[in-house]
Every structure is written in structure tokens, then in C-alpha cells.
Design a protein around this motif. Structure first.
Motif, PDB file in Angstrom:
ATOM      1  N   ALA A  75      24.186  23.190  17.341  1.00 32.17           N
ATOM      2  CA  ALA A  75      25.473  22.683  16.876  1.00 32.17           C
ATOM      3  C   ALA A  75      25.467  21.159  16.744  1.00 32.17           C
ATOM      4  O   ALA A  75      26.301  20.586  16.041  1.00 32.17           O
ATOM      5  N   TYR A  76      24.535  20.485  17.420  1.00 33.05           N
ATOM      6  CA  TYR A  76      24.468  19.026  17.416  1.00 33.05           C
ATOM      7  C   TYR A  76      23.053  18.601  17.760  1.00 33.05           C
ATOM      8  O   TYR A  76      22.405  19.235  18.592  1.00 33.05           O
ATOM      9  N   THR A  77      22.583  17.548  17.131  1.00 32.75           N
ATOM     10  CA  THR A  77      21.271  16.992  17.434  1.00 32.75           C
ATOM     11  C   THR A  77      21.417  15.504  17.703  1.00 32.75           C
ATOM     12  O   THR A  77      21.940  14.758  16.861  1.00 32.75           O
ATOM     13  N   ALA A  78      20.994  15.068  18.884  1.00 33.32           N
ATOM     14  CA  ALA A  78      20.987  13.647  19.222  1.00 33.32           C
ATOM     15  C   ALA A  78      19.654  13.060  18.774  1.00 33.32           C
ATOM     16  O   ALA A  78      18.611  13.704  18.876  1.00 33.32           O
ATOM     17  N   VAL A  79      19.695  11.818  18.288  1.00 29.33           N
ATOM     18  CA  VAL A  79      18.485  11.145  17.825  1.00 29.33           C
ATOM     19  C   VAL A  79      18.405   9.774  18.485  1.00 29.33           C
ATOM     20  O   VAL A  79      19.348   8.983  18.409  1.00 29.33           O
ATOM     21  N   ALA A  80      17.285   9.511  19.154  1.00 28.74           N
ATOM     22  CA  ALA A  80      17.051   8.206  19.772  1.00 28.74           C
ATOM     23  C   ALA A  80      15.617   7.787  19.485  1.00 28.74           C
ATOM     24  O   ALA A  80      14.719   8.628  19.413  1.00 28.74           O
ATOM     25  N   THR A  81      15.427   6.488  19.341  1.00 27.63           N
ATOM     26  CA  THR A  81      14.109   5.941  19.062  1.00 27.63           C
ATOM     27  C   THR A  81      13.772   4.883  20.097  1.00 27.63           C
ATOM     28  O   THR A  81      14.609   4.030  20.405  1.00 27.63           O
ATOM     29  N   ALA A  82      12.553   4.966  20.628  1.00 31.01           N
ATOM     30  CA  ALA A  82      12.079   3.983  21.604  1.00 31.01           C
ATOM     31  C   ALA A  82      11.087   3.034  20.949  1.00 31.01           C
ATOM     32  O   ALA A  82      10.291   3.442  20.107  1.00 31.01           O
ATOM     33  N   GLU A  83      11.147   1.784  21.370  1.00 29.45           N
ATOM     34  CA  GLU A  83      10.185   0.762  20.955  1.00 29.45           C
ATOM     35  C   GLU A  83       9.527   0.219  22.212  1.00 29.45           C
ATOM     36  O   GLU A  83      10.215  -0.146  23.163  1.00 29.45           O
ATOM     37  N   ASN A  84       8.223   0.175  22.245  1.00 29.94           N
ATOM     38  CA  ASN A  84       7.443  -0.374  23.367  1.00 29.94           C
ATOM     39  C   ASN A  84       7.582   0.438  24.650  1.00 29.94           C
ATOM     40  O   ASN A  84       7.467  -0.110  25.750  1.00 29.94           O
ATOM     41  N   GLY A  85       7.844   1.725  24.523  1.00 24.69           N
ATOM     42  CA  GLY A  85       7.829   2.622  25.677  1.00 24.69           C
ATOM     43  C   GLY A  85       8.741   2.209  26.811  1.00 24.69           C
ATOM     44  O   GLY A  85       9.903   1.889  26.610  1.00 24.69           O
ATOM     45  N   ARG A  86       8.182   2.192  28.034  1.00 21.52           N
ATOM     46  CA  ARG A  86       8.973   1.915  29.235  1.00 21.52           C
ATOM     47  C   ARG A  86       9.328   0.445  29.393  1.00 21.52           C
ATOM     48  O   ARG A  86      10.031   0.081  30.320  1.00 21.52           O
ATOM     49  N   ASP A  87       8.814  -0.392  28.548  1.00 17.41           N
ATOM     50  CA  ASP A  87       9.078  -1.833  28.656  1.00 17.41           C
ATOM     51  C   ASP A  87       9.529  -2.343  27.293  1.00 17.41           C
ATOM     52  O   ASP A  87       8.855  -3.139  26.641  1.00 17.41           O
ATOM     53  N   GLY A  88      10.675  -1.835  26.856  1.00 14.84           N
ATOM     54  CA  GLY A  88      11.141  -2.172  25.517  1.00 14.84           C
ATOM     55  C   GLY A  88      12.608  -1.886  25.313  1.00 14.84           C
ATOM     56  O   GLY A  88      13.463  -2.371  26.052  1.00 14.84           O
ATOM     57  N   ARG A  89      12.878  -1.043  24.334  1.00 18.00           N
ATOM     58  CA  ARG A  89      14.254  -0.788  23.931  1.00 18.00           C
ATOM     59  C   ARG A  89      14.371   0.662  23.477  1.00 18.00           C
ATOM     60  O   ARG A  89      13.444   1.214  22.900  1.00 18.00           O
ATOM     61  N   VAL A  90      15.537   1.263  23.715  1.00 22.72           N
ATOM     62  CA  VAL A  90      15.855   2.602  23.236  1.00 22.72           C
ATOM     63  C   VAL A  90      17.220   2.534  22.568  1.00 22.72           C
ATOM     64  O   VAL A  90      18.161   1.951  23.119  1.00 22.72           O
ATOM     65  N   ALA A  91      17.325   3.134  21.381  1.00 18.65           N
ATOM     66  CA  ALA A  91      18.604   3.120  20.664  1.00 18.65           C
ATOM     67  C   ALA A  91      18.807   4.450  19.954  1.00 18.65           C
ATOM     68  O   ALA A  91      17.848   5.092  19.515  1.00 18.65           O
ATOM     69  N   THR A  92      20.077   4.854  19.849  1.00 15.49           N
ATOM     70  CA  THR A  92      20.410   6.051  19.092  1.00 15.49           C
ATOM     71  C   THR A  92      20.641   5.680  17.632  1.00 15.49           C
ATOM     72  O   THR A  92      20.949   4.523  17.313  1.00 15.49           O
ATOM     73  N   ASP A  93      20.502   6.669  16.764  1.00 15.78           N
ATOM     74  CA  ASP A  93      20.636   6.412  15.331  1.00 15.78           C
ATOM     75  C   ASP A  93      22.053   6.007  14.930  1.00 15.78           C
ATOM     76  O   ASP A  93      22.244   5.354  13.913  1.00 15.78           O
ATOM     77  N   ASP A  94      23.057   6.363  15.743  1.00 12.98           N
ATOM     78  CA  ASP A  94      24.437   6.006  15.419  1.00 12.98           C
ATOM     79  C   ASP A  94      24.873   4.679  16.047  1.00 12.98           C
ATOM     80  O   ASP A  94      25.992   4.236  15.865  1.00 12.98           O
ATOM     81  N   GLY A  95      23.976   4.039  16.815  1.00 14.14           N
ATOM     82  CA  GLY A  95      24.272   2.744  17.419  1.00 14.14           C
ATOM     83  C   GLY A  95      25.140   2.788  18.668  1.00 14.14           C
ATOM     84  O   GLY A  95      25.469   1.752  19.234  1.00 14.14           O
ATOM     85  N   LYS A  96      25.499   3.976  19.148  1.00 13.86           N
ATOM     86  CA  LYS A  96      26.370   4.080  20.322  1.00 13.86           C
ATOM     87  C   LYS A  96      25.637   3.765  21.621  1.00 13.86           C
ATOM     88  O   LYS A  96      26.262   3.448  22.629  1.00 13.86           O
ATOM     89  N   LEU A  97      24.304   3.872  21.591  1.00  9.53           N
ATOM     90  CA  LEU A  97      23.500   3.526  22.761  1.00  9.53           C
ATOM     91  C   LEU A  97      22.365   2.632  22.287  1.00  9.53           C
ATOM     92  O   LEU A  97      21.635   2.992  21.358  1.00  9.53           O
ATOM     93  N   ASP A  98      22.255   1.482  22.903  1.00 14.08           N
ATOM     94  CA  ASP A  98      21.184   0.545  22.565  1.00 14.08           C
ATOM     95  C   ASP A  98      20.897  -0.240  23.832  1.00 14.08           C
ATOM     96  O   ASP A  98      21.667  -1.124  24.199  1.00 14.08           O
ATOM     97  N   VAL A  99      19.820   0.135  24.523  1.00 14.13           N
ATOM     98  CA  VAL A  99      19.556  -0.453  25.836  1.00 14.13           C
ATOM     99  C   VAL A  99      18.128  -0.959  25.962  1.00 14.13           C
ATOM    100  O   VAL A  99      17.207  -0.445  25.329  1.00 14.13           O
ATOM    101  N   ILE A 100      17.981  -1.960  26.787  1.00 15.10           N
ATOM    102  CA  ILE A 100      16.674  -2.468  27.170  1.00 15.10           C
ATOM    103  C   ILE A 100      16.174  -1.605  28.320  1.00 15.10           C
ATOM    104  O   ILE A 100      16.917  -1.310  29.257  1.00 15.10           O
ATOM    105  N   VAL A 101      14.920  -1.180  28.235  1.00 14.55           N
ATOM    106  CA  VAL A 101      14.318  -0.404  29.314  1.00 14.55           C
ATOM    107  C   VAL A 101      13.147  -1.189  29.908  1.00 14.55           C
ATOM    108  O   VAL A 101      12.406  -1.842  29.187  1.00 14.55           O
ATOM    109  N   ASN A 102      13.070  -1.142  31.217  1.00 16.71           N
ATOM    110  CA  ASN A 102      11.985  -1.776  31.957  1.00 16.71           C
ATOM    111  C   ASN A 102      11.628  -0.893  33.136  1.00 16.71           C
ATOM    112  O   ASN A 102      12.506  -0.246  33.714  1.00 16.71           O
ATOM    113  N   PRO A 103      10.359  -0.890  33.533  1.00 16.88           N
ATOM    114  CA  PRO A 103      10.008  -0.147  34.739  1.00 16.88           C
ATOM    115  C   PRO A 103      10.781  -0.693  35.948  1.00 16.88           C
ATOM    116  O   PRO A 103      11.037  -1.902  36.031  1.00 16.88           O
TER     117      PRO A 103
END
Length: 142
Positions: free
Chosen positions: A9-37
Motif C-alpha cells: 500500500a506504501y513504499t518508503a524510499v531513502a538514499t544513503a551517501e557515505n554509509g555510516r559516516d554520511g547522510r541519509v535522506a528520503t525522496d520526499d525530503g521529510k527526513l534528511d539526517v547526518i549519520v555518524n558511528p
């Protein structure tokens, strides 16, 4: 256990850049976070991490499943909370694995009734269904 078909009924889409030490964002822009170990694993801990994101998603999903079960059983879960603790560590074969502790606080029912409701929610929750048989999930209710 065979894989169950799902009528999506719904599919979420997120893309990571630089794995665990980078950034993750959803395609709709509602989530855009920096990730670090986390610091416990030698990282800066400056951003969030995949385990925190998994814990947030699992706790929200499990609370929703608890609501579904409560409505079916005509149980009062008002004021309830669900906390998910996600552990990350090494497996005996040198890889990495997860553990999960789900704790539900349901103030308007007995401990036995809360435990029963939590166990039923664990059968309904999509995260629980996805992890069943793959990682250790511990349930508590109070």
C-alpha cells in the motif's frame, strides 16, 4: 518459514551517501539526517546512526500494532508508550548483528493483560514480522 506475499500500500524510499559516516535522506525530503558511528564504536557520535533510526521506526510501528490489537480486544491503551532498544555487536563468525528489546508501558491494565497484548502486537507488527527468526527480540510489558 515461507515468505508471505504482501499487497503493498506504501513504499518508503531513502538514499544513503557515505554509509555510516554520511547522510541519509528520503525522496520526499521529510527526513534528511547526518549519520555518524556512535562514540562507543569509535565514531564522532555527532549525528544519528542506523540503529537509532531502526529503534525509532520499530517503536512507532510497534505502538501502532499495539493500537490495532487493543481496538480488536476493546482494551484501553491510552497513555501507553513503547520503547525500542537496538543493540549492535559482533557475531561469532566475525560479522555484525542486532538485538532488540521492546518495552511497552500500558498504565491502564494489569501486567498480565499488558503482556498478552504486547505478545499479540508482536504477531501483527511489520517490523516484528520482518525480524522474526533473524534477530533476538525481547518483549516486556509493565
Amino acid at each position: 518459514m515461507p515468505i508471505q506475499p504482501v499487497d503493498v500500500a506504501y513504499t518508503a524510499v531513502a538514499t544513503a551517501e557515505n554509509g555510516r559516516d554520511g547522510r541519509v535522506a528520503t525522496d520526499d525530503g521529510k527526513l534528511d539526517v547526518i549519520v555518524n558511528p556512535p562514540q562507543e564504536m569509535g565514531g564522532s557520535g555527532a549525528g544519528t546512526n542506523p540503529e537509532q533510526l531502526f529503534a525509532a521506526g520499530y517503536s512507532a510501528c510497534f505502538q501502532g500494532a499495539l493500537g490495532v490489537v487493543a481496538r480488536r480486544e476493546k482494551a484501553d491503551i491510552s497513555g501507553s508508550t513503547v520503547t525500542a532498544k537496538v543493540g549492535l555487536g559482533k557475531t561469532p563468525d566475525g560479522g555484525f548483528g542486532l538485538t532488540v528489546e521492546i518495552s511497552a508501558a500500558i498504565p491502564n491494565m494489569t501486567a498480565a493483560a499488558a503482556k498478552d497484548l504486547v505478545e499479540k502486537a508482536h504477531q501483527v507488527c511489520p517490523y516484528s514480522n520482518a525480524t522474526r527468526g533473524n534477530i533476538q527480540v525481547t518483549l516486556t510489558a509493565n
